[in-house]
Design an enzyme around this catalytic site. Structure first.
Site, PDB file in Angstrom:
ATOM      1  N   HIS A 148      39.572  34.276  14.816  1.00  0.00           N
ATOM      2  CA  HIS A 148      40.178  33.476  15.888  1.00  0.00           C
ATOM      3  C   HIS A 148      39.643  32.052  15.767  1.00  0.00           C
ATOM      4  CE1 HIS A 148      40.428  32.869  20.572  1.00  0.00           C
ATOM      5  NE2 HIS A 148      41.283  32.096  19.921  1.00  0.00           N
ATOM      6  N   HIS A 196      36.486  41.120  15.711  1.00  0.00           N
ATOM      7  CA  HIS A 196      37.048  39.867  16.216  1.00  0.00           C
ATOM      8  C   HIS A 196      35.999  38.775  16.028  1.00  0.00           C
ATOM      9  CE1 HIS A 196      39.751  37.396  18.685  1.00  0.00           C
ATOM     10  NE2 HIS A 196      38.657  36.904  19.242  1.00  0.00           N
ATOM     11  N   ASP A 235      42.440  38.391  25.005  1.00  0.00           N
ATOM     12  CA  ASP A 235      41.102  37.921  24.653  1.00  0.00           C
ATOM     13  C   ASP A 235      40.434  37.212  25.823  1.00  0.00           C
ATOM     14  OD1 ASP A 235      38.840  37.108  23.362  1.00  0.00           O
ATOM     15  OD2 ASP A 235      39.845  35.744  21.969  1.00  0.00           O
ATOM     16  N   MET A 277      34.343  28.352  16.555  1.00  0.00           N
ATOM     17  CA  MET A 277      34.451  27.246  17.527  1.00  0.00           C
ATOM     18  C   MET A 277      33.870  25.979  16.926  1.00  0.00           C
ATOM     19  SD  MET A 277      33.093  29.220  20.885  1.00  0.00           S
ATOM     20  CE  MET A 277      33.827  30.757  21.426  1.00  0.00           C
ATOM     21  N   MET A 312      39.213  28.602  17.034  1.00  0.00           N
ATOM     22  CA  MET A 312      39.289  27.685  18.180  1.00  0.00           C
ATOM     23  C   MET A 312      38.841  26.326  17.671  1.00  0.00           C
ATOM     24  SD  MET A 312      37.814  30.354  20.967  1.00  0.00           S
ATOM     25  CE  MET A 312      37.172  31.386  19.671  1.00  0.00           C
ATOM     26  N   ASP A 353      34.986  34.830  16.306  1.00  0.00           N
ATOM     27  CA  ASP A 353      35.336  33.620  17.055  1.00  0.00           C
ATOM     28  C   ASP A 353      34.730  32.370  16.450  1.00  0.00           C
ATOM     29  OD1 ASP A 353      36.896  34.562  19.373  1.00  0.00           O
ATOM     30  OD2 ASP A 353      35.092  35.739  19.793  1.00  0.00           O
ATOM     31  N   MET A 399      45.023  34.114  25.649  1.00  0.00           N
ATOM     32  CA  MET A 399      43.681  33.901  26.186  1.00  0.00           C
ATOM     33  C   MET A 399      43.693  34.222  27.683  1.00  0.00           C
ATOM     34  SD  MET A 399      41.873  33.101  23.626  1.00  0.00           S
ATOM     35  CE  MET A 399      40.406  33.077  24.651  1.00  0.00           C
ATOM     36  N   SER A 410      34.295  41.550  19.968  1.00  0.00           N
ATOM     37  CA  SER A 410      33.999  40.170  19.564  1.00  0.00           C
ATOM     38  C   SER A 410      32.518  40.042  19.233  1.00  0.00           C
ATOM     39  CB  SER A 410      34.360  39.201  20.688  1.00  0.00           C
ATOM     40  OG  SER A 410      33.730  37.966  20.432  1.00  0.00           O
TER      41      SER A 410
HETATM   42  C1  DX5 Z   1      36.295  33.246  24.050  1.00  0.00           C
HETATM   43  C2  DX5 Z   1      36.442  34.083  22.790  1.00  0.00           C
HETATM   44  C3  DX5 Z   1      36.421  35.529  23.092  1.00  0.00           C
HETATM   45  C4  DX5 Z   1      35.144  36.010  23.723  1.00  0.00           C
HETATM   46  C5  DX5 Z   1      35.389  37.293  24.415  1.00  0.00           C
HETATM   47  O1  DX5 Z   1      36.449  31.938  23.750  1.00  0.00           O
HETATM   48  O2  DX5 Z   1      37.654  33.790  22.133  1.00  0.00           O
HETATM   49  O3  DX5 Z   1      36.763  36.309  21.951  1.00  0.00           O
HETATM   50  O4  DX5 Z   1      34.101  36.144  22.793  1.00  0.00           O
HETATM   51  O5  DX5 Z   1      34.228  37.667  25.073  1.00  0.00           O
HETATM   52  P1  DX5 Z   1      34.271  38.473  26.448  1.00  0.00           P
HETATM   53  O6  DX5 Z   1      34.963  39.775  26.156  1.00  0.00           O
HETATM   54  O7  DX5 Z   1      32.824  38.645  26.791  1.00  0.00           O
HETATM   55  O8  DX5 Z   1      35.043  37.637  27.433  1.00  0.00           O
HETATM   56 ZN    ZN Z   2      38.403  35.246  20.538  1.00  0.00          ZN
END
Ligand code: DX5
Ligand code: ZN
Length: 218
Positions: free
Chosen positions: A65, A32, A174, A36, A67, A34, A136, A7
């Site tokens: 991903h 990956h 994840d 948000m 969110m 993320d 998750m 990630s």
């Molecule tokens: C959390 C994200 C993850 C996160 C994982 O909301 O969706 O992808 O970055 O990071 P680690 O592996 O550090 O938990």
């Molecule tokens: Zn993620």
């Protein structure tokens, strides 16, 4: 052997080129990414513009991903930015089936993510339509959190659901994945390991990725 998806949320954003090059040289399978929005989760990260930079920086699969609330409003922008897989949250979609159709029409792989409180049975009726289920194993919003042990039970339940339905969906885990808990996660049935802090805070990220990749090998 699991697929490994570091990630980039845990990367150094002032030196993204360096971290992308590192992943390109590594055994990592996917990037990956993320996204948000500060509404679905309490944090804000980045949007399609940065995804298009990652797209240029790698030939590897870009696993995006989302969110975000109402992902249907943005999936086209993320597809255009170069996403290969787009994962939307079941909790963020009033019309999940419609949103999955939208992803298929765009020609991207369709993923659905479940928060820790959401039962795997919530996706029983669409499991055959999707390419990936992201479980998750932390509450989404931040990297570096602790893995929720109950996820192991959910992986087994989801595996049963996938096998009994004839779905081909991959199981992605994840949040809080470490070198210590990866063997149990893979044993329970996970296909894809996302790892943020475990990779980017490691003294040797390349070796850490190689070790994650070997998880479950005899
Ligand atoms: C959390 C994200 C993850 C996160 C994982 O909301 O969706 O992808 O970055 O990071 P680690 O592996 O550090 O938990
Ligand atoms: Zn993620």
């Amino acid at each position: 052997m699991p697929l490994v998806a570091p990630s980039l949320l845990s990367a150094n954003f002032l030196e993204l080129q360096k971290d992308c090059d590192l992943l390109n040289r590594s055994e990592a399978d996917w990037f990956h990414l993320d996204v948000m929005d500060g509404r679905f989760v309490p944090n804000i990260s980045f949007g399609p513009m940065l995804i298009s930079f990652f797209r240029k920086a790698t030939q590897k699969t870009c696993d995006v991903h989302l969110m975000i609330e109402e992902p249907g409003r943005y999936v086209e922008a993320f597809q255009q930015a170069g996403a290969d897989i787009i994962t939307i949250h079941v909790e963020a979609c009033k019309h999940l089936h419609r949103n999955i159709q939208q992803l298929k029409t765009l020609g991207v792989k369709a993923g659905v993510a479940l928060n820790p409180h959401t039962s795997v049975h919530a996706i029983g009726d669409i499991i055959r339509e999707i390419d990936l289920v992201c479980l998750m194993s932390v509450n989404p919003g931040f990297g570096g959190q602790q893995f929720i042990p109950h996820t192991l039970y959910k992986i087994r339940e989801l595996k049963e659901l996938i096998n009994s339905s004839g779905s081909k969906a991959l199981i992605e885990i994840d949040g809080g994945v470490t070198l210590e808990n990866a063997p149990a996660i893979v044993k329970a049935g996970a296909d894809v390991l996302v790892a943020g802090n475990t990779v980017f805070k490691a003294a040797d990220p390349l070796a850490t990725i190689a070790q994650l990749k070997k998880t479950g090998a005899a």
